[in-house]
Design an enzyme around this catalytic site. Structure first.
Site, short mmCIF file in Angstrom:
data_model
loop_
_atom_site.label_atom_id
_atom_site.label_comp_id
_atom_site.label_asym_id
_atom_site.label_seq_id
_atom_site.Cartn_x
_atom_site.Cartn_y
_atom_site.Cartn_z
CG ASP A 247 -7.89 0.96 1.89
OD1 ASP A 247 -7.68 0.83 0.67
OD2 ASP A 247 -8.85 0.43 2.48
CG PHE A 248 -6.67 7.76 0.09
CD1 PHE A 248 -7.05 7.47 1.39
CD2 PHE A 248 -6.19 9.03 -0.20
CE1 PHE A 248 -6.96 8.43 2.39
CE2 PHE A 248 -6.08 9.99 0.81
CZ PHE A 248 -6.47 9.69 2.10
CD GLU A 249 -10.13 0.31 -1.67
OE1 GLU A 249 -10.97 -0.20 -2.46
OE2 GLU A 249 -9.77 -0.25 -0.60
CB SER A 250 -13.18 5.38 -5.72
OG SER A 250 -13.88 4.16 -5.74
#
Length: 489
Positions: free
Chosen positions: A139-142
């Site tokens: 869950d890698f965001e940005s």
């Protein structure tokens, strides 16, 4: 605690136990993935212990990665053990969350620095091995749009390390309707590349709008459909998990400051509606409810949220697009009615033809016994001494409700007789349609006791045909024996 409330809790506990056992067999026979996100708090623990029978998979959002590729966080061993005892598949969710938000620079380092990347992959393999997980949920965001290839390569290499050991890889990806590599939020996510390597793509079809934007639906059905259409055009549909939110957002229209906006849990929405006297509205285009209210400080607010109707409608997209399953954020924000709405729409086979509508509800004009509801929340059936005997619906507290499927023979005005018994003054029932619109409000008389009965009347206007009506308790603690619909000439 009043004696009546204590008895209610005991009775409901027994009912829920039987209901959960039934739900297990229902879900396991159909095999969609029903994924819940677990967060490290008591609310998620309570949700897991109470609603476990509704989910098949659980991702524990309890880990971050640092710039050296080390895993920071703790495995919730009790939750994992409990989930495994209920045959729930578990994933270790790993994020790039920094001090206050998702950290683009941190993701860049882990994805592009060879040493950090290899350490992260090695540590994730060990994390799964040592804690009984089935796999990893990235869950890698940005993520920077310039790290598009690096993200795909990281996921590929992680999957290639996990798969030979029998472990799975799942990636959470922002919802999008087209692939634009230059988009600052979703450009780094190459669905086609990611879909080749992972077992599931969890499409985050929520947060369409929030306090950072103008008011609007959290997950409009129209936007969700466009996002899913794109997803299944690039990723095998059986790998796509559709995201559903168990929350809404509250915008402060007076200050118009994003910092004054807030998330409101699904389970807290009914109390907010009741305490503010708000009247929910239904947005047909997005299949989303919303309402406005004035706060104690005089500020004006608007809330967009989800309810049983909206989640039922949106869960149906699982069938429409033949998806791998449904995911939700986050365990502990919801109550059982959220899961019941999901379950009611899945996994119904997609019909090969549209059948001709036929009457499916109780005919009105006519009398409907209170216990003949199609769905309910928080009530208990009990023996009545009212004329005719049988049972009534009791232990009804503010926020509890019953749904009734009806078929109005003709459109027009009806008098609805509520057969009620109440020892208190000032109670109120609302009669709502399936869109959440309040058709009318009934003041419940003080009849002198829980088994001293009186009929109170309410006039409403109904369309012709099949429909669902909800009896919702705003205040009071009445019993209800029946509803009698009489056509007004």
């Amino acid at each position: 605690m009043k004696f009546k409330k204590l008895i209610k809790l005991l009775v409901i506990a027994a009912m829920l136990s039987a209901m959960f056992i039934s739900s297990i067999s229902t879900i396991s026979a159909s095999s969609p993935v029903i994924l819940g996100y677990y967060t490290p708090d008591q609310a998620s623990d309570n949700s897991l212990s109470t609603n476990y029978s509704y989910i098949t998979h659980m991702s524990t959002d309890t880990f971050n990665v640092n710039s050296q590729g080390n895993i920071v966080g703790t495995a919730p061993t009790n939750a994992i053990s409990f989930a495994k005892s209920k045959n729930i598949t578990t994933y270790a969710c790993i994020s790039n969350f920094g001090t206050t938000d998702f950290d683009s620079a941190l993701a860049h380092t882990v994805l592009t620095n060879t040493t950090a990347k290899n350490n992260a992959i090695s540590n994730l393999v060990n994390l799964v091995k040592n804690n009984g997980y089935k796999g990893v949920n990235v869950d890698f965001e940005s993520v920077l749009k310039t790290d598009r290839t690096a993200l795909s390569n990281f996921v590929r290499d992680l999957a290639n390390s996990l798969r030979p050991l029998g472990y799975q890889t799942l990636i959470s990806a922002p919802a999008k309707t087209v692939d634009n590599p230059n988009d600052d939020w979703s450009g780094a996510f190459d669905y086609a590349s990611l879909g080749q390597n992972v077992d599931y793509v969890q499409v985050m079809t929520y947060d369409e709008n929030g306090p950072w934007s103008a008011p609007g639906p959290v997950a409009g059905k129209d936007w969700m459909e466009q996002s899913l259409q794109f997803a299944v055009s690039t990723v095998p549909a059986s790998k796509v998990l559709m995201g559903l939110p168990a929350y809404g957002y509250d915008w402060n229209l007076t200050t118009n400051n994003a910092n004054d906006g807030k998330q409101i849990a699904w389970k807290d929405i009914p109390a907010l509606i009741s305490s503010t006297g708000a009247v929910p509205q239904w947005d047909t285009a997005t299949s989303s409810p919303h309402f406005t209210y004035t706060a104690g400080d005089g500020s004006n607010h608007v809330v967009w949220y989800e309810n049983v109707q909206s989640i039922t409608v949106k869960s149906g997209l699982y069938n429409t697009y033949h998806l791998g399953g449904i995911s939700m954020w986050a365990m502990g924000l919801e109550d059982a009615s959220f899961w019941q709405a999901v379950l009611s729409a899945t996994p119904t086979p997609t019909p090969t033809a549209t059948p001709t509508p036929t009457p499916t509800g109780a005919a009105i004009p006519g009398k409907i016994e209170a216990e003949s509801y199609s769905a309910m929340f928080g009530v208990v059936n009990e023996t009545t001494i009212d004329t005719g005997g049988g049972v009534d619906v009791g232990y009804i507290d503010p926020g509890d409700w019953m749904d009734y499927k009806v078929n109005a023979q003709t459109a027009g005005s009806y008098t609805v007789g509520f057969r009620v018994a109440s020892p208190v003054t000032g109670g109120q029932f609302q009669l709502k349609n399936s869109s959440g619109t309040v058709l009318g409000s009934l003041t419940i008389p003080n009849t002198g006791g829980y088994q001293i009965w009186q009929t109170a009347n309410l006039n409403v206007t109904l369309p012709a045909g099949n429909q669902t009506l909800r009896v919702y308790l705003v205040t009071g603690e009445p019993n209800l024996n029946w509803l009698n619909f009489i056509k007004i000439p």
